[in-house]
Structure formats: C-alpha cells, structure tokens
Design a protein around this motif. Structure first.
Motif, PDB file in Angstrom:
ATOM      1  N   ASP A   1       0.868  -1.184   0.000  1.00 30.02           N
ATOM      2  CA  ASP A   1       0.000   0.000   0.000  1.00 30.02           C
ATOM      3  C   ASP A   1       0.905   1.234   0.000  1.00 30.02           C
ATOM      4  O   ASP A   1       1.518   1.574   1.019  1.00 30.02           O
ATOM      5  CB  ASP A   1      -0.904  -0.023   1.231  1.00 30.02           C
ATOM      6  CG  ASP A   1      -1.932   1.101   1.226  1.00 30.02           C
ATOM      7  OD1 ASP A   1      -1.578   2.217   0.809  1.00 30.02           O
ATOM      8  OD2 ASP A   1      -3.070   0.870   1.651  1.00 30.02           O
ATOM      9  N   LYS A   2       0.987   1.933  -1.126  1.00 28.03           N
ATOM     10  CA  LYS A   2       1.930   3.029  -1.290  1.00 28.03           C
ATOM     11  C   LYS A   2       1.660   4.174  -0.298  1.00 28.03           C
ATOM     12  O   LYS A   2       2.586   4.721   0.295  1.00 28.03           O
ATOM     13  CB  LYS A   2       1.874   3.563  -2.724  1.00 28.03           C
ATOM     14  CG  LYS A   2       2.309   2.555  -3.784  1.00 28.03           C
ATOM     15  CD  LYS A   2       3.804   2.273  -3.674  1.00 28.03           C
ATOM     16  CE  LYS A   2       4.288   1.409  -4.822  1.00 28.03           C
ATOM     17  NZ  LYS A   2       5.732   1.135  -4.739  1.00 28.03           N
ATOM     18  N   GLU A   3       0.410   4.564  -0.153  1.00 23.62           N
ATOM     19  CA  GLU A   3       0.089   5.658   0.764  1.00 23.62           C
ATOM     20  C   GLU A   3       0.425   5.298   2.206  1.00 23.62           C
ATOM     21  O   GLU A   3       0.941   6.130   2.963  1.00 23.62           O
ATOM     22  CB  GLU A   3      -1.391   6.024   0.638  1.00 23.62           C
ATOM     23  CG  GLU A   3      -1.745   6.695  -0.685  1.00 23.62           C
ATOM     24  CD  GLU A   3      -3.183   7.180  -0.709  1.00 23.62           C
ATOM     25  OE1 GLU A   3      -3.855   7.094   0.346  1.00 23.62           O
ATOM     26  OE2 GLU A   3      -3.633   7.643  -1.770  1.00 23.62           O
TER      27      GLU A   3
ATOM     28  N   ASN B   1       7.064   6.568  -2.570  1.00 25.05           N
ATOM     29  CA  ASN B   1       5.808   5.832  -2.448  1.00 25.05           C
ATOM     30  C   ASN B   1       4.593   6.703  -2.749  1.00 25.05           C
ATOM     31  O   ASN B   1       3.610   6.221  -3.309  1.00 25.05           O
ATOM     32  CB  ASN B   1       5.674   5.251  -1.034  1.00 25.05           C
ATOM     33  CG  ASN B   1       6.440   3.954  -0.861  1.00 25.05           C
ATOM     34  OD1 ASN B   1       5.957   2.879  -1.194  1.00 25.05           O
ATOM     35  ND2 ASN B   1       7.670   4.068  -0.352  1.00 25.05           N
ATOM     36  N   ASP B   2       4.648   7.988  -2.346  1.00 25.02           N
ATOM     37  CA  ASP B   2       3.505   8.868  -2.578  1.00 25.02           C
ATOM     38  C   ASP B   2       4.011  10.277  -2.895  1.00 25.02           C
ATOM     39  O   ASP B   2       4.178  11.103  -1.993  1.00 25.02           O
ATOM     40  CB  ASP B   2       2.601   8.888  -1.337  1.00 25.02           C
ATOM     41  CG  ASP B   2       1.319   9.676  -1.569  1.00 25.02           C
ATOM     42  OD1 ASP B   2       1.149  10.204  -2.692  1.00 25.02           O
ATOM     43  OD2 ASP B   2       0.500   9.776  -0.643  1.00 25.02           O
TER      44      ASP B   2
ATOM     45  N   LYS C   1       2.640  12.839  -3.906  1.00 17.20           N
ATOM     46  CA  LYS C   1       1.714  13.937  -3.594  1.00 17.20           C
ATOM     47  C   LYS C   1       1.594  14.179  -2.087  1.00 17.20           C
ATOM     48  O   LYS C   1       0.865  15.070  -1.662  1.00 17.20           O
ATOM     49  CB  LYS C   1       0.322  13.633  -4.173  1.00 17.20           C
ATOM     50  CG  LYS C   1       0.284  13.541  -5.688  1.00 17.20           C
ATOM     51  CD  LYS C   1       0.701  14.864  -6.328  1.00 17.20           C
ATOM     52  CE  LYS C   1       0.622  14.803  -7.837  1.00 17.20           C
ATOM     53  NZ  LYS C   1       1.079  16.077  -8.460  1.00 17.20           N
ATOM     54  N   PHE C   2       2.314  13.407  -1.294  1.00 16.45           N
ATOM     55  CA  PHE C   2       2.270  13.545   0.163  1.00 16.45           C
ATOM     56  C   PHE C   2       3.219  14.672   0.566  1.00 16.45           C
ATOM     57  O   PHE C   2       4.430  14.592   0.378  1.00 16.45           O
ATOM     58  CB  PHE C   2       2.678  12.214   0.807  1.00 16.45           C
ATOM     59  CG  PHE C   2       2.492  12.149   2.286  1.00 16.45           C
ATOM     60  CD1 PHE C   2       1.572  12.955   2.942  1.00 16.45           C
ATOM     61  CD2 PHE C   2       3.233  11.256   3.041  1.00 16.45           C
ATOM     62  CE1 PHE C   2       1.397  12.876   4.309  1.00 16.45           C
ATOM     63  CE2 PHE C   2       3.071  11.176   4.414  1.00 16.45           C
ATOM     64  CZ  PHE C   2       2.145  11.982   5.048  1.00 16.45           C
TER      65      PHE C   2
ATOM     66  N   ALA D   1       4.157   5.387   2.698  1.00 16.90           N
ATOM     67  CA  ALA D   1       4.627   6.776   2.756  1.00 16.90           C
ATOM     68  C   ALA D   1       4.424   7.350   4.156  1.00 16.90           C
ATOM     69  O   ALA D   1       5.301   8.039   4.692  1.00 16.90           O
ATOM     70  CB  ALA D   1       3.898   7.618   1.722  1.00 16.90           C
ATOM     71  N   LYS D   2       3.283   7.076   4.759  1.00 15.51           N
ATOM     72  CA  LYS D   2       3.021   7.560   6.116  1.00 15.51           C
ATOM     73  C   LYS D   2       4.004   6.952   7.113  1.00 15.51           C
ATOM     74  O   LYS D   2       4.498   7.634   8.023  1.00 15.51           O
ATOM     75  CB  LYS D   2       1.590   7.242   6.531  1.00 15.51           C
ATOM     76  CG  LYS D   2       0.541   8.037   5.784  1.00 15.51           C
ATOM     77  CD  LYS D   2      -0.856   7.626   6.222  1.00 15.51           C
ATOM     78  CE  LYS D   2      -1.923   8.410   5.452  1.00 15.51           C
ATOM     79  NZ  LYS D   2      -3.290   7.986   5.841  1.00 15.51           N
TER      80      LYS D   2
ATOM     81  N   SER E   1       7.398   8.545   6.623  1.00 14.38           N
ATOM     82  CA  SER E   1       7.363   9.934   7.042  1.00 14.38           C
ATOM     83  C   SER E   1       7.336  10.062   8.564  1.00 14.38           C
ATOM     84  O   SER E   1       8.026  10.907   9.145  1.00 14.38           O
ATOM     85  CB  SER E   1       6.132  10.628   6.439  1.00 14.38           C
ATOM     86  OG  SER E   1       6.069  11.975   6.836  1.00 14.38           O
TER      87      SER E   1
END
Length: 359
Positions: free
Chosen positions: A109-111, A143-144, A146-147, A114-115, A118
């Motif tokens: 799960d890319k999003e 991974n994201d 746009k984050f 990313a979390k 981060s």
C-alpha cells in the motif's frame, strides 16, 4: 470494612467463603509472581519474550492477518506511543521500532508506506539524526509523490545540515502541492542563508585574489595585532578593481607623545607617504599646543616583525614601504609619528621604543 484479599475481585465466589487450607508464604509469592507475569496483567514487553509462551502467543495473534492490516495496526500503535510523549527518548525508541516493524511488512500500500516512512523520519528529526530522516523522507516521496509532509520534513533536515540549495528544492516541491504558511516561512529562512553563503563565498574569493596579488608584489599579510576602536570603522587592505589592480591599505597614525591617534581609511600603494599625511597638518593638531608638529618637522617609524622600529622615508611610496621592510601588513599599517624638536623625542621616545639605525 474487611480488607479485600488477593482473589476478592473474582466473580462467583461466596462472600463467606473460607479456604480449607491457607497458602504458605512461598506459595503466595509464587502465585503473585505468576499473576504479575501473566499476559493479562503485564505492563511491558520483556526482552526475553521467548521465555513467556502465553505472551508470545498473544503477540503472534497480532500478526495473524494480511500485511496491510498488520501495518495499519502497527501504524496506529506507533502513533499512540508518540501521542503519550513523543519528546521523550523512551517513547521515540518504542515508536521507531513499531514503525520499522510495520515497514518490514512490505504491504504494497503506497500511501500507507509513505506515512510509515514519514512518521519514522519525524523521530529521526527529533533525535537530530538528520541523514536517516532525509532517507526516510525520500522513500516516503517515492511511495507517494503527492504527500506533502516528507517534502517539508526533508527540507527541515537539509536546512539543519546546511545543505541550503537542496533544502530550497524540496521546499519548492512542497509548495507545488500546497502553499502552506509553515513551508513559506522555512523557504524565507533558507533564502536568507543562501544569500549569506553567497556573500561569504564572494568575500573568500576576493581574499584569495588579494593574497595572490600581495604575494606577487612581495607583500606579507597577516591578522591584526590590535583591535581598533569602533569609531574608526576601518576598511581592511583591499584591491581597487582597475587593470592592473591597485592595493589600498588603511593607516593608523599614532602620536606617542600625546597618546592620540588618527585613522586614514584609504592609502593607495602608488601614493607617497607625505602626500597621505599632508591633510592631517592642514590645521594645527589640537593637542600640539606648541605647534611643533608639521609636515616638514616630523619623523615616521614602523614596527618590524621582530619588534624593532625602523624610520621611514617620508617621500617613499606606500608600495615600497610594504615591500622594503620586514613587516607583515596586518589589515592596516600602523606608523608612529613624532617630532625631533620636542622634549619627549629627546628624553623618552628612544627609551620607550627600540629604534634601529636610521635608514
């Protein structure tokens, strides 16, 4: 009221129950130790968890799920740990370990990934482990893209390690996603530091050029021995940007008889000493009550590197003075100015200063 016993909290036991046989002290201690270490009551995870099969079994239940669900659960757990007191190293260490366990699930799960990266970067940032934080931020961005948080956090870390140009790049990337005030403020700080760095680089470049030209001319340079009063606002030895470049050097004129000073900001290497001093005597010196000091009745001396003083030829050009004596130009030139016709010169000057034979 009768005090509650060890088992009084259990349901289904009559109030008038009396055990047939009391436990010995050893049996009571053993029972208490068992309960204290039971998975239902334990308040921490022991390092030797493999010696606690019940606790190990309960912990393994957490991982009996899909990688996405496991990683999501671990993310929640780590976030709760940081909410307790994310500024304490103990909680940071525990949360970092849980974020790492979640990342290692490689859930796809890319999003979510990313979390995780981060949030783990935030812990590294708090611990001033900036390089690890930067790497986690970059993995989060992979991974994201746009984050926004990892862009900002990466810029913060790069700012701390003085990589201002790269920090500006990540700030600009973040601002493409959202015009957050916090990011705009960081960008201003970065631009200020870039400007300071550019000025510093330009000054260093000029200084290197100055040293090179002084070396070509046979002039030695070095740091100043004394600190001038703020009112002089001295200019350091510098280059006048003409072709070929001309050296200009400030001059501190000391009158030892009166313990007074004058400061001349710019003295060109091509100018003769008497031409530089002439403006000082356009009107009588205010402290020279006998008015004996004038351009035709003075002597000038310069301190050599060995501590002795040498008499200067007042008609010599500044370049020949800087070249012709064993003297290091220390940001400015200091000369002593005395009058041979005074009592001070006859009785004190030569005893206070070691003067070499007149040259």
């Amino acid at each position: 009221m009768q005090a509650m016993g060890l088992f009084d909290f259990l349901d289904g036991i009559p109030d008038d129950y009396v055990p047939k046989q009391r436990m010995t002290a050893e049996e009571t201690e053993e029972a208490f130790t068992y309960l204290k270490n039971h998975p239902l009551f334990i308040d921490h995870i022991p390092e030797d968890i493999e010696n606690y099969p019940e606790l190990l079994a309960l912990q393994n239940l957490q991982y009996d799920d899909t990688p996405v669900n496991i990683a999501t659960s671990l993310l929640k757990n780590a976030n709760e740990i940081m909410k307790k007191d994310g500024d304490k190293k103990y909680f940071q260490k525990k949360a970092y370990e849980v974020y790492t366990d979640a990342i290692e699930q490689d859930c796809g799960d890319k999003e979510l990934m990313a979390k995780l990266f981060s949030n783990r970067a935030l812990i590294s940032y708090k611990q001033k482990n900036y390089k690890c934080a930067i790497q986690d931020c970059k993995w989060a961005i992979e991974n994201d893209p746009k984050f926004i948080k990892p862009y900002f956090r990466c810029a913060q870390c790069l700012y701390q390690i003085l990589h201002f140009s790269e920090a500006l790049k990540f700030c600009n990337l973040a601002l493409e996603i959202s015009k957050e005030k916090e990011i705009e403020e960081l960008k201003k700080l970065i631009l200020q530091q870039i400007e300071k760095q550019e000025k510093k680089n330009e000054e260093e470049k000029k200084l290197q050029q100055l040293y090179a030209i002084c070396n070509q001319k046979g002039i030695r340079m070095g740091p100043s021995k004394i600190t001038l009063p703020p009112e002089y606002q001295p200019q350091k030895i510098s280059l006048e940007q003409v072709n070929p470049p001309i050296l200009t050097v400030p001059m501190l004129v000391t009158y030892p008889e009166f313990k007074q000073r004058d400061f001349i900001q710019y003295c060109s290497e091509q100018t003769k000493l008497y031409q530089i001093l002439a403006p000082l005597f356009q009107t009588p010196l205010p402290w020279d009550q006998d008015q004996k000091y004038n351009l035709n009745n003075i002597e000038c001396y310069i301190e050599l590197d060995d501590g002795n003083y040498a008499k200067l030829n007042i008609k010599a050009r500044m370049l020949s003075i800087m070249q012709g004596y064993k003297v290091t130009v220390r940001e400015f030139i200091e000369i002593l100015l005395v009058c041979p016709g005074t009592n001070y010169y006859q009785k004190q000057f030569r005893s206070e200063y070691h003067i070499l034979n007149d040259q």
